[in-house]
Design an enzyme around this catalytic site. Sequence first.
Site, PDB file in Angstrom:
ATOM      1  N   ARG A 237       0.867  -1.175   0.000  1.00  0.00           N
ATOM      2  CA  ARG A 237       0.000   0.000   0.000  1.00  0.00           C
ATOM      3  C   ARG A 237       0.907   1.230   0.000  1.00  0.00           C
ATOM      4  NH1 ARG A 237      -3.337  -3.013  -1.377  1.00  0.00           N
ATOM      5  NH2 ARG A 237      -5.384  -3.439  -0.466  1.00  0.00           N
ATOM      6  N   GLU A 266      -4.531   7.505  -4.821  1.00  0.00           N
ATOM      7  CA  GLU A 266      -4.877   6.742  -6.027  1.00  0.00           C
ATOM      8  C   GLU A 266      -6.250   7.173  -6.508  1.00  0.00           C
ATOM      9  OE1 GLU A 266      -4.492   2.548  -5.147  1.00  0.00           O
ATOM     10  OE2 GLU A 266      -2.424   2.780  -4.483  1.00  0.00           O
ATOM     11  N   HIS A 285      -2.189   0.238  -9.667  1.00  0.00           N
ATOM     12  CA  HIS A 285      -2.715  -0.710  -8.661  1.00  0.00           C
ATOM     13  C   HIS A 285      -3.414  -1.898  -9.336  1.00  0.00           C
ATOM     14  CE1 HIS A 285      -4.173  -1.087  -4.246  1.00  0.00           C
ATOM     15  NE2 HIS A 285      -3.965  -2.272  -4.789  1.00  0.00           N
TER      16      HIS A 285
HETATM   17  C1  DGY Z   1      -5.625  -6.403  -2.629  1.00  0.00           C
HETATM   18  O1  DGY Z   1      -6.373  -7.360  -2.859  1.00  0.00           O
HETATM   19  O2  DGY Z   1      -5.486  -5.929  -1.500  1.00  0.00           O
HETATM   20  C2  DGY Z   1      -4.883  -5.846  -3.775  1.00  0.00           C
HETATM   21  O3  DGY Z   1      -4.065  -4.783  -3.436  1.00  0.00           O
HETATM   22  C3  DGY Z   1      -5.851  -5.395  -4.809  1.00  0.00           C
HETATM   23  O4  DGY Z   1      -6.663  -4.401  -4.258  1.00  0.00           O
END
Ligand code: DGY
Length: 323
Positions: A237, A266, A285
């Site tokens: 993240r 984002e 992402h």
């Molecule tokens: C998750 O599943 O957490 C990935 O980052 C996709 O959002």
Amino acid sequence: MKPTIFVDRAIPDAVMSYLREHCTVDAWTEEDTVPRGELHKRLAAAEGYLTSGRRIDDELLAAAPKLKVVSTISVGYNHFDIGAMKRHGVTGTHTPEVLDETVADLVFALMLGSARRVAELDRYVRDGLWKRGDGDNLFGIDVHSASLGIIGMGRIGEAVARRAALGFGMKVNYHNRSRKPEAEAKYGAAYMALDELLSASDYVVLLAPLTNETKGLIGKREFGLMKPSAIFINASRGATIDEEALIEALQKGTIRAAGLDVYQQEPLPAEHPLLALPNALLLPHIGSATTKTREDMAMLAARNLVAALQGEEPPHRVPEFKN
Ligand code: DGY
């Protein structure tokens, strides 16, 4: 009577049919994200909410008095305010496992793409800059046989370690809350303290989930510990790093390059300083974004939701909500 649920995004037909078998479904069908006010209205009658990444906080929960379950189509659940959900008697589920191999593939795409400057040199060719005299101006660095430091050796970390050790002959280092003896045995992975890993690894891959402990985990000091030739990959993240410190490290050559799938904001806003850096490979992402994996994640999220609403233990309740 079937429970009412709200689905705030497009999901595959098979998943919608499954949900309709078990629930009365109210679905958001617009392309744009459902606005907050509208979301609150739609949640007023909902016992279940299927989403991905929508912040679940006190304000939202106050507008959803019947809500029992929020099921996110993601493994990460840092958008859940766990305390608020507990106060409102709402449980949460997520979708681990089905995306592990897909995210590990993307981590390798970022490593290879950064090392061999794939996007940058694609632009070079398209811009008509390729010429006979080209030579070391196109060079990159090797991935095979290099050392890889994995921060966060969960299932995805292990899938990356497998590719690295068995496919690319890499030396794997890792840092994790707990030791992983199986990964050590299978992939020759060496457990290291974070600082040691940062200074010993040619590639540093951040996969740790975003928690209070990992927020801002990699900042100016940590980039300073990396090799000037290091490539940094973030597929966790955006908030797990200090983005300004990363930009400075890329600008000053403290590290060689970065491959990023996640950001503090984002979508990445226009004029963001990362966009001007040729040594940053930027993806929107898409860690888990293949058709099959996203379908599997949506179906798992639907099964989580239905099971929890039927009073059964869902396949993947978020650990903080387990007894
Ligand atoms: C998750 O599943 O957490 C990935 O980052 C996709 O959002």
